[in-house]
Design an enzyme around this catalytic site. Sequence first.
Site, mmCIF file in Angstrom:
data_model
loop_
_atom_site.group_PDB
_atom_site.id
_atom_site.type_symbol
_atom_site.label_atom_id
_atom_site.label_comp_id
_atom_site.label_asym_id
_atom_site.label_seq_id
_atom_site.Cartn_x
_atom_site.Cartn_y
_atom_site.Cartn_z
ATOM 1 N N ASN A 49 6.733 60.156 0.457
ATOM 2 C CA ASN A 49 5.514 60.004 -0.354
ATOM 3 C C ASN A 49 5.736 60.386 -1.820
ATOM 4 O O ASN A 49 4.825 60.812 -2.498
ATOM 5 C CB ASN A 49 4.356 60.777 0.291
ATOM 6 C CG ASN A 49 4.682 62.240 0.523
ATOM 7 O OD1 ASN A 49 5.719 62.721 0.084
ATOM 8 N ND2 ASN A 49 3.794 62.951 1.179
ATOM 9 N N GLU A 92 6.543 78.808 -6.413
ATOM 10 C CA GLU A 92 7.415 77.624 -6.407
ATOM 11 C C GLU A 92 8.145 77.463 -7.735
ATOM 12 O O GLU A 92 9.322 77.071 -7.758
ATOM 13 C CB GLU A 92 6.589 76.375 -6.073
ATOM 14 C CG GLU A 92 6.087 76.407 -4.632
ATOM 15 C CD GLU A 92 5.229 75.211 -4.247
ATOM 16 O OE1 GLU A 92 4.965 74.338 -5.109
ATOM 17 O OE2 GLU A 92 4.827 75.140 -3.072
ATOM 18 N N LYS A 102 10.582 63.191 -5.460
ATOM 19 C CA LYS A 102 11.403 63.191 -4.249
ATOM 20 C C LYS A 102 12.438 62.059 -4.286
ATOM 21 O O LYS A 102 12.311 61.123 -5.082
ATOM 22 C CB LYS A 102 10.487 63.031 -3.027
ATOM 23 C CG LYS A 102 9.482 64.182 -2.849
ATOM 24 C CD LYS A 102 8.649 63.975 -1.576
ATOM 25 C CE LYS A 102 7.711 65.141 -1.336
ATOM 26 N NZ LYS A 102 6.977 65.014 -0.048
ATOM 27 N N HIS A 119 6.055 65.918 -4.756
ATOM 28 C CA HIS A 119 5.487 67.183 -4.304
ATOM 29 C C HIS A 119 4.716 67.794 -5.459
ATOM 30 O O HIS A 119 5.166 67.751 -6.600
ATOM 31 C CB HIS A 119 6.583 68.174 -3.877
ATOM 32 C CG HIS A 119 6.050 69.579 -3.759
ATOM 33 N ND1 HIS A 119 5.377 70.020 -2.638
ATOM 34 C CD2 HIS A 119 6.013 70.612 -4.652
ATOM 35 C CE1 HIS A 119 4.985 71.278 -2.843
ATOM 36 N NE2 HIS A 119 5.354 71.650 -4.058
ATOM 37 N N ARG A 168 0.445 58.637 -5.159
ATOM 38 C CA ARG A 168 0.819 58.192 -3.814
ATOM 39 C C ARG A 168 0.085 56.907 -3.444
ATOM 40 O O ARG A 168 0.656 56.007 -2.812
ATOM 41 C CB ARG A 168 0.529 59.302 -2.802
ATOM 42 C CG ARG A 168 1.540 60.454 -2.871
ATOM 43 C CD ARG A 168 1.117 61.626 -2.015
ATOM 44 N NE ARG A 168 2.145 62.672 -1.928
ATOM 45 C CZ ARG A 168 1.911 63.899 -1.499
ATOM 46 N NH1 ARG A 168 0.693 64.248 -1.089
ATOM 47 N NH2 ARG A 168 2.883 64.783 -1.449
ATOM 48 N N TYR A 198 9.332 74.545 2.397
ATOM 49 C CA TYR A 198 8.487 73.999 3.464
ATOM 50 C C TYR A 198 8.376 74.993 4.621
ATOM 51 O O TYR A 198 8.379 74.579 5.786
ATOM 52 C CB TYR A 198 9.042 72.650 3.931
ATOM 53 C CG TYR A 198 8.789 71.512 2.960
ATOM 54 C CD1 TYR A 198 7.544 71.347 2.335
ATOM 55 C CD2 TYR A 198 9.773 70.568 2.679
ATOM 56 C CE1 TYR A 198 7.312 70.299 1.452
ATOM 57 C CE2 TYR A 198 9.539 69.514 1.800
ATOM 58 C CZ TYR A 198 8.308 69.386 1.192
ATOM 59 O OH TYR A 198 8.064 68.335 0.328
ATOM 60 N N PHE A 247 8.979 67.291 13.044
ATOM 61 C CA PHE A 247 9.484 66.389 12.003
ATOM 62 C C PHE A 247 10.262 67.109 10.909
ATOM 63 O O PHE A 247 10.773 66.458 9.989
ATOM 64 C CB PHE A 247 8.340 65.567 11.380
ATOM 65 C CG PHE A 247 7.258 66.381 10.708
ATOM 66 C CD1 PHE A 247 7.424 66.871 9.414
ATOM 67 C CD2 PHE A 247 6.058 66.637 11.373
ATOM 68 C CE1 PHE A 247 6.423 67.600 8.786
ATOM 69 C CE2 PHE A 247 5.063 67.378 10.744
ATOM 70 C CZ PHE A 247 5.248 67.860 9.447
HETATM 71 N N1 UDP Z 1 5.208 65.602 6.059
HETATM 72 C C1 UDP Z 1 5.657 64.740 7.034
HETATM 73 N N2 UDP Z 1 4.869 64.544 8.144
HETATM 74 C C2 UDP Z 1 3.681 65.182 8.310
HETATM 75 C C3 UDP Z 1 3.245 66.064 7.317
HETATM 76 C C4 UDP Z 1 4.027 66.254 6.205
HETATM 77 O O1 UDP Z 1 6.732 64.159 6.928
HETATM 78 O O2 UDP Z 1 3.015 64.965 9.340
HETATM 79 C C5 UDP Z 1 6.022 65.801 4.851
HETATM 80 C C6 UDP Z 1 5.534 64.994 3.642
HETATM 81 O O3 UDP Z 1 6.671 64.560 2.896
HETATM 82 C C7 UDP Z 1 4.737 66.037 2.875
HETATM 83 C C8 UDP Z 1 5.561 67.296 3.130
HETATM 84 O O4 UDP Z 1 5.995 67.187 4.478
HETATM 85 O O5 UDP Z 1 4.619 65.715 1.491
HETATM 86 C C9 UDP Z 1 4.800 68.589 2.947
HETATM 87 O O6 UDP Z 1 3.649 68.590 3.766
HETATM 88 P P1 UDP Z 1 2.269 69.156 3.226
HETATM 89 O O7 UDP Z 1 1.340 69.227 4.400
HETATM 90 O O8 UDP Z 1 2.501 70.405 2.440
HETATM 91 O O9 UDP Z 1 1.731 67.951 2.295
HETATM 92 P P2 UDP Z 1 1.624 67.774 0.704
HETATM 93 O O10 UDP Z 1 1.229 69.120 0.122
HETATM 94 O O11 UDP Z 1 2.962 67.299 0.206
HETATM 95 O O12 UDP Z 1 0.555 66.725 0.497
HETATM 96 MG MG MG Z 2 2.117 70.974 0.452
#
Ligand code: UDP
Ligand code: MG
Length: 153
Positions: free
Chosen positions: A112, A126, A9, A115, A102, A49, A57
């Site tokens: 974070n 994807e 990212k 992805h 992370r 997403y 958010f």
């Molecule tokens: N994210 C965020 N706030 C939240 C949850 C997710 O900003 O409360 C962002 C974060 O960058 C995350 C991405 O949205 O990596 C995708 O969310 P997901 O739940 O798919 O998490 P991941 O698979 O990346 O752990």
């Molecule tokens: Mg995810």
Amino acid sequence: MEQTLVLLKPSCLERGLVGQVITRIQQRGIIISGIKMMQLDEKILREHYAHLVDKPFFPSLAASMMASPVIAMVLTGVEIVEVFRKMTGVTNGRKAEPGTLRGDFCMSGQANIIHASDSVENAKIEIARFFRPEEVFDYIPVTMPYIYGDGEA
Ligand code: UDP
Ligand code: MG
């Protein structure tokens, strides 16, 4: 072998962490089958997403993902989706275990750094979203017999 889609990212690029993350990928014995820099836009982020577009958010998340280019990768390995999710750590960097990417490199739930696809099914979707077939290379490193034991891969 299985494949997964990884994005480094803007929070990874801007903080100069790309080399360290790629080093960890390679030192684990994971094969990089595709790699490129991309500028994401609203359209691809609404697909990528889709499970989050209705969250309050989302605009801030989308902006954070468009703040600079990202580096997209296709990684290959046995059970790579599960292996790489474990290496990534939980979503919120403050809660991620030390030793995970992370958990070692970020302090944020949004910025974070990385992805990683969360299932084999989603990984296929994807990879097709971010890579053309000819951008994913089908090669086996000569070190393969030392990365996996006989019959494992
Ligand atoms: N994210 C965020 N706030 C939240 C949850 C997710 O900003 O409360 C962002 C974060 O960058 C995350 C991405 O949205 O990596 C995708 O969310 P997901 O739940 O798919 O998490 P991941 O698979 O990346 O752990
Ligand atoms: Mg995810």
